[in-house]
Enzyme design. Structure first.
Site, PDB file in Angstrom:
ATOM      1  CE  LYS A  69      -2.109  -8.709  -7.296  1.00 30.80           C
ATOM      2  NZ  LYS A  69      -1.488  -7.567  -7.854  1.00 30.80           N
ATOM      3  CB  SER A  70      -2.047  -9.873  -0.027  1.00 32.96           C
ATOM      4  OG  SER A  70      -0.965  -9.196  -0.897  1.00 32.96           O
ATOM      5  CB  CYS A 403       2.129   8.041 -26.122  1.00 34.50           C
ATOM      6  SG  CYS A 403       2.010   8.155 -23.634  1.00 34.50           S
ATOM      7  CB  CYS A 425       7.172   7.836 -21.849  1.00 33.10           C
ATOM      8  SG  CYS A 425       5.940   8.527 -23.859  1.00 33.10           S
TER       9      CYS A 425
HETATM   10  N1  DTP Z   1      -4.160   0.140   1.757  1.00 30.63           N
HETATM   11  C1  DTP Z   1      -3.322   0.358   2.102  1.00 30.63           C
HETATM   12  N2  DTP Z   1      -2.931   1.413   1.762  1.00 30.63           N
HETATM   13  C2  DTP Z   1      -0.930   1.427   2.005  1.00 30.63           C
HETATM   14  N3  DTP Z   1      -0.152   0.327   1.936  1.00 30.63           N
HETATM   15  C3  DTP Z   1      -1.265  -0.699   1.913  1.00 30.63           C
HETATM   16  C4  DTP Z   1      -2.445  -0.697   1.338  1.00 30.63           C
HETATM   17  N4  DTP Z   1      -2.470  -2.122   0.796  1.00 30.63           N
HETATM   18  C5  DTP Z   1      -0.960  -2.661   0.857  1.00 30.63           C
HETATM   19  N5  DTP Z   1      -0.606  -1.772   0.912  1.00 30.63           N
HETATM   20  C6  DTP Z   1       0.966  -2.331   0.314  1.00 30.63           C
HETATM   21  C7  DTP Z   1       1.368  -3.653   1.414  1.00 30.63           C
HETATM   22  C8  DTP Z   1       2.682  -3.540   0.884  1.00 30.63           C
HETATM   23  O1  DTP Z   1       3.444  -3.029   1.140  1.00 30.63           O
HETATM   24  C9  DTP Z   1       2.288  -3.512  -0.742  1.00 30.63           C
HETATM   25  C10 DTP Z   1       2.043  -4.152  -1.592  1.00 30.63           C
HETATM   26  O2  DTP Z   1       0.998  -5.442  -1.534  1.00 30.63           O
HETATM   27  P1  DTP Z   1       0.339  -6.735  -2.082  1.00 30.63           P
HETATM   28  O3  DTP Z   1      -0.817  -6.999  -1.476  1.00 30.63           O
HETATM   29  O4  DTP Z   1       1.997  -7.183  -1.882  1.00 30.63           O
HETATM   30  O5  DTP Z   1       0.624  -6.097  -3.419  1.00 30.63           O
HETATM   31  P2  DTP Z   1      -0.036  -7.062  -4.562  1.00 30.63           P
HETATM   32  O6  DTP Z   1      -0.796  -8.740  -3.564  1.00 30.63           O
HETATM   33  O7  DTP Z   1      -0.831  -6.804  -5.623  1.00 30.63           O
HETATM   34  O8  DTP Z   1       1.544  -7.089  -5.669  1.00 30.63           O
HETATM   35  P3  DTP Z   1       1.694  -8.568  -6.374  1.00 30.63           P
HETATM   36  O9  DTP Z   1       1.210  -8.780  -8.037  1.00 30.63           O
HETATM   37  O10 DTP Z   1       3.109  -8.011  -6.545  1.00 30.63           O
HETATM   38  O11 DTP Z   1       1.947  -9.710  -5.891  1.00 30.63           O
HETATM   39  O12 DTP Z   1       1.018  -2.711  -1.082  1.00 30.63           O
END
Ligand code: DTP
Length: 567
Positions: A69-70, A403, A425
């Protein structure tokens, strides 16, 4: 002019639904994805979310934990003028992000309760400076709620066109119906009211449709677009194991799993309390497992040391309360074991979802014990819909007819059929048993207590039915020869099916959980009324069902019930 606007809208829609078409920002996005973030491709929905946000739309992005998401606000921030305001609930999350952004040379700053005066002054001054280098400003919701100075600076930045985007992380914290309500999030509506032209991006891994509707109102976002990624983590294997409250050997079972099935693999064991974190961790260590406890009451250095050592594989297993949660981003977690059930399905999904972030197979196992239901029940008694949510978790564990994935899916307004599970599962084959007579026996015990003006805890009902109550009372009821595990499974099923219900009683020191007759109890007077319950499957292979379970299930099947049918 109107024709231009219409054309722009059509092109925007086309591009949103066909994310490969070029926007004016597409080349820069691709370039920065590779050069700055060092990623080769977008994951599902990332590009769509980024394009929507870059075209100025308000957006809620619901995506499972760890799916990225970030990037959906970090990449647009890098490709836009000015800065993006990111609201994050925890300082530790903020620090993780700042560390990561620093490592890839993206300028970001933060303001929180522990920022020094000088740092805050510098950040506040730079917010309106067109030469300021930072692309992201992280703040806690408390800062927005309490700092008038910050709001006045944001207003200046907005008027100068420097506030390019607002990201609200963990947006479900706005709603009391979400599982993690935070009062300061309720005040974030001020952002959209004061800065209506700035696109807002709300991010969450756990919100249901009704929680999002609530967030929309609270954040004053008129018509957000909601993008929801599928929550079906196909690489995760879901399993429920029974915990015998008479002789709880779950820790031995867990240690055997870790030493055999998960030898040299990284994992988490979630427990109910800080005390459990200490004792379960010590028990596992005693059995030769490289484990360490983690809970909110440890001092910050110890906590970060455990986290660091685990992240670098110097500790194999963290035995943690839910305090070990937000911001855990380890890709190769191969198992998440719950020593005690979570307080809701949403919590369980999130906690267990820390497994298999690298998309490789990983296991999510929960130990389900009768007494744990009531321990958690008294803990969530003050929470809105706390009991209801807990019972959905109990239902997930007790369930043997659907399931496990399909049970989880309902909570995310999704439908995953058995094919979507692909046998990942433990619920595949099951048996149906008739428990009508058993239900009558249990209801009679509760009824009798009521007529004597007594209240019975689940333990007392269990013991009375098993013939362990006073001799005089034993003569008045029909006792059973079923095992304790079987007795507990039936009482839980009766609670879930509404033949029994919960009856709380408060003292100044504690809260008691009693059982009383449920709304459906009178139906049992009707001779033709029958009740069945499904029973968890017997071991298909020795690796998936523990020895204790096989024995219990065998006896449950062979001795307990006259009427058994196989579906
Ligand atoms: N397009 C991409 N390809 C490969 N890795 C990616 C991609 N986008 C993000 N990532 C990796 C970076 C981070 O190590 C990991 C999780 O990303 P992150 O943004 O922290 O997840 P999130 O915000 O959805 O999780 P949370 O809900 O735990 O905060 O995925």
């Amino acid at each position: 002019n109107q024709l231009n606007i219409l054309l722009y809208c059509i092109l925007t829609c086309l591009n949103v639904f066909f994310p490969n078409l070029d926007f004016s920002w597409s080349t820069e996005l691709e370039q920065n994805l590779k050069d700055v973030f060092q990623l080769s491709t977008f994951r599902p929905l990332q590009l769509k979310a980024i394009n929507l946000s870059m075209s100025g739309k308000d957006l809620f992005l619901v995506m499972p934990t760890g799916r990225g998401k970030s990037l959906c606000y970090q990449l647009p921030a890098v490709c836009s003028e000015g800065f993006t305001l990111v609201v994050t609930p925890l300082v530790s999350l903020m620090e993780d992000q700042l560390m990561y952004l620093k490592s890839i040379d993206v300028e970001a700053v933060s303001l929180n309760a522990s920022s020094s005066k000088e740092h805050a002054k510098m950040v506040l001054a730079e917010m309106t400076d067109s030469k300021a280098p930072f692309k992201l400003l992280y703040v806690t919701p408390e800062k927005i709620a309490k700092s008038k100075l910050l709001m006045s600076r944001l207003e200046k930045a907005y008027n100068a066109g420097r506030l390019s985007r607002i990201a609200v992380d963990e947006v479900h914290c706005c709603s009391q119906w979400g599982h993690d309500f935070r009062p300061d999030y309720k005040l974030l509506g001020i952002l959209k009211r004061q800065f209506p032209k700035v696109p807002l991006l709300g991010l969450t891994a756990t919100a249901t449709g009704s929680v999002l509707k609530d967030c929309q109102k609270i954040l004053c976002v008129p018509e957000p677009i909601t993008l929801t990624a599928s929550f079906n983590r196909t690489n995760l294997y879901y399993e429920v194991r029974l915990k015998d409250s008479n002789s709880d050997d779950s820790v031995s079972d867990i240690s055997a799993l870790i030493k055999e099935r998960y030898k040299d693999q990284s994992g988490i064991v979630y427990v109910f309390s800080q005390k459990d974190a200490e004792t379960v961790s010590a028990d596992l260590q005693g059995k030769g497992v490289n484990a360490s406890p983690y809970h909110a009451n440890m001092n910050p250095e110890d906590k970060s040391q455990v986290h660091r050592k685990w992240a670098t594989n110097k500790i194999q297993v963290v035995v943690a309360t839910v305090a070990f949660g937000m911001g855990i981003d380890k890709a190769d977690v191969r198992f998440v074991i719950h020593h005690t059930i979570s307080k809701s399905i949403e919590n369980y999904y999130q906690e267990s979802g820390r497994a298999g972030r690298d998309d490789k197979p990983a296991d999510c196992i929960v130990y389900f014990g009768f007494n744990d239901i009531f321990r958690i029940s008294t803990m969530v008694v003050m929470e809105n819909v706390g009991q209801q949510k807990l019972l959905t978790m109990v239902d997930y564990c007790q369930n043997v007819d659907r399931c496990r994935r399909s049970v989880i899916a309902v909570h995310f307004d999704e439908v995953w059929d058995d094919e979507g599970c692909n046998e990942m599962c433990d619920v595949c084959h099951y048996i149906t048993v008739d428990i009508t007579q058993h239900a009558k026996d249990v209801v009679q015990i509760v009824e009798l207590a009521g007529s004597l003006d007594e209240k019975l805890t689940p333990l007392k009902v269990t013991e009375a039915w098993m013939g362990k109550g006073p001799a005089k009372r034993r003569k008045m009821i029909q006792t059973t020869t079923l095992s304790r595990l079987e007795v507990e499974a039936i009482i839980t099923s009766l609670l879930l099916q509404g033949y029994l219900s919960e009856d709380f009683s408060f003292t100044p020191y504690t809260t008691y959980f009693y059982l009383k007759l449920g709304g459906k109890a009178p139906l049992l007077k009707n001779q033709s009324h029958s009740i069945t319950m499904k029973m968890r499957r017997t071991g298909l292979d020795a690796n998936t069902v523990s020895t204790t379970q096989q024995t219990v299930q065998e006896s449950f099947r062979q001795e307990a019930f006259g009427c058994i049918s196989r579906d």
